[in-house]
Motif scaffolding. Structure first.
Motif, PDB file in Angstrom:
ATOM      1  N   ARG A  61       0.844  -1.193   0.000  1.00  0.00           N
ATOM      2  CA  ARG A  61       0.000   0.000   0.000  1.00  0.00           C
ATOM      3  C   ARG A  61       0.878   1.241   0.000  1.00  0.00           C
ATOM      4  NH1 ARG A  61      -4.683   0.586   4.363  1.00  0.00           N
ATOM      5  NH2 ARG A  61      -2.911   0.578   5.776  1.00  0.00           N
ATOM      6  N   TRP A  66      -3.157   0.818  -3.794  1.00  0.00           N
ATOM      7  CA  TRP A  66      -2.462  -0.474  -3.725  1.00  0.00           C
ATOM      8  C   TRP A  66      -1.704  -0.768  -5.006  1.00  0.00           C
ATOM      9  CZ3 TRP A  66      -1.931  -4.088   0.110  1.00  0.00           C
ATOM     10  CH2 TRP A  66      -2.571  -3.773   1.317  1.00  0.00           C
ATOM     11  N   ALA A 136      -3.971  -5.344   6.243  1.00  0.00           N
ATOM     12  CA  ALA A 136      -3.353  -4.011   6.336  1.00  0.00           C
ATOM     13  C   ALA A 136      -4.223  -3.086   7.174  1.00  0.00           C
ATOM     14  CB  ALA A 136      -3.153  -3.432   4.934  1.00  0.00           C
ATOM     15  N   THR A 141       0.723  -7.968   9.434  1.00  0.00           N
ATOM     16  CA  THR A 141       1.481  -8.349   8.238  1.00  0.00           C
ATOM     17  C   THR A 141       1.761  -9.837   8.310  1.00  0.00           C
ATOM     18  OG1 THR A 141       3.586  -7.878   9.288  1.00  0.00           O
ATOM     19  CG2 THR A 141       2.595  -6.093   8.000  1.00  0.00           C
TER      20      THR A 141
END
Length: 143
Positions: A61, A66, A136, A141
């Motif tokens: 991002r 994105w 996100a 992550t």
């Protein structure tokens, strides 16, 4: 929703193909445009589940937009991935959520040539993209 310039180019290029053989050739040429993923990036954490072929997807991002990168061990699938990324890269999360993928491949004249397994594989890629977006949002992550 306006199309990214590269998606518009794809529509024009595929619109000029009179038949499937020309589209298949063009599809493979588009697949060669995919930036290669490193060995480290072709890992299990980046592998898309639900694809018969090996497919890897990485999403990053930048602000609200994105950028995705993908690869596959299958030539035709690489082309389909390139066309998918052409359509989704640079979109904001809300736009990605509204994307009608079957309609995009119909516009390109490729929908009829998508076997059920390829169609399911592309759907799996889209689901994985959504998972990356959701993760996100939650500050999670995979690494």
């Amino acid at each position: 929703m306006t199309l990214p310039a590269s998606a518009q180019q794809a529509l024009e290029a595929f619109g000029q193909c009179p038949g499937w053989e020309q589209r298949a050739r063009l599809l493979m040429q588009w697949g060669e445009r995919l930036a290669p993923l490193s060995e480290d990036e072709r890992c299990e954490a980046n592998r898309v589940q639900g694809c018969e072929s090996q497919v890897w997807l990485i999403g990053e991002r930048a602000g609200q937009h994105w950028q995705f990168r993908a690869s596959s061990d299958a030539r035709l699938l690489r082309g389909l991935l390139a066309l998918l990324l052409t359509r989704v890269n640079g979109l904001a999360q809300a736009e990605l959520a509204q994307l009608d993928l079957p309609d995009w491949f119909t516009q390109l004249g490729l929908a009829r040539q998508l076997s059920p397994s390829r169609s399911n594989g592309l759907q799996a890629v889209l689901i994985r993209m959504q998972q990356l977006l959701d993760a996100a949002d939650q500050g999670v992550t995979d690494h």
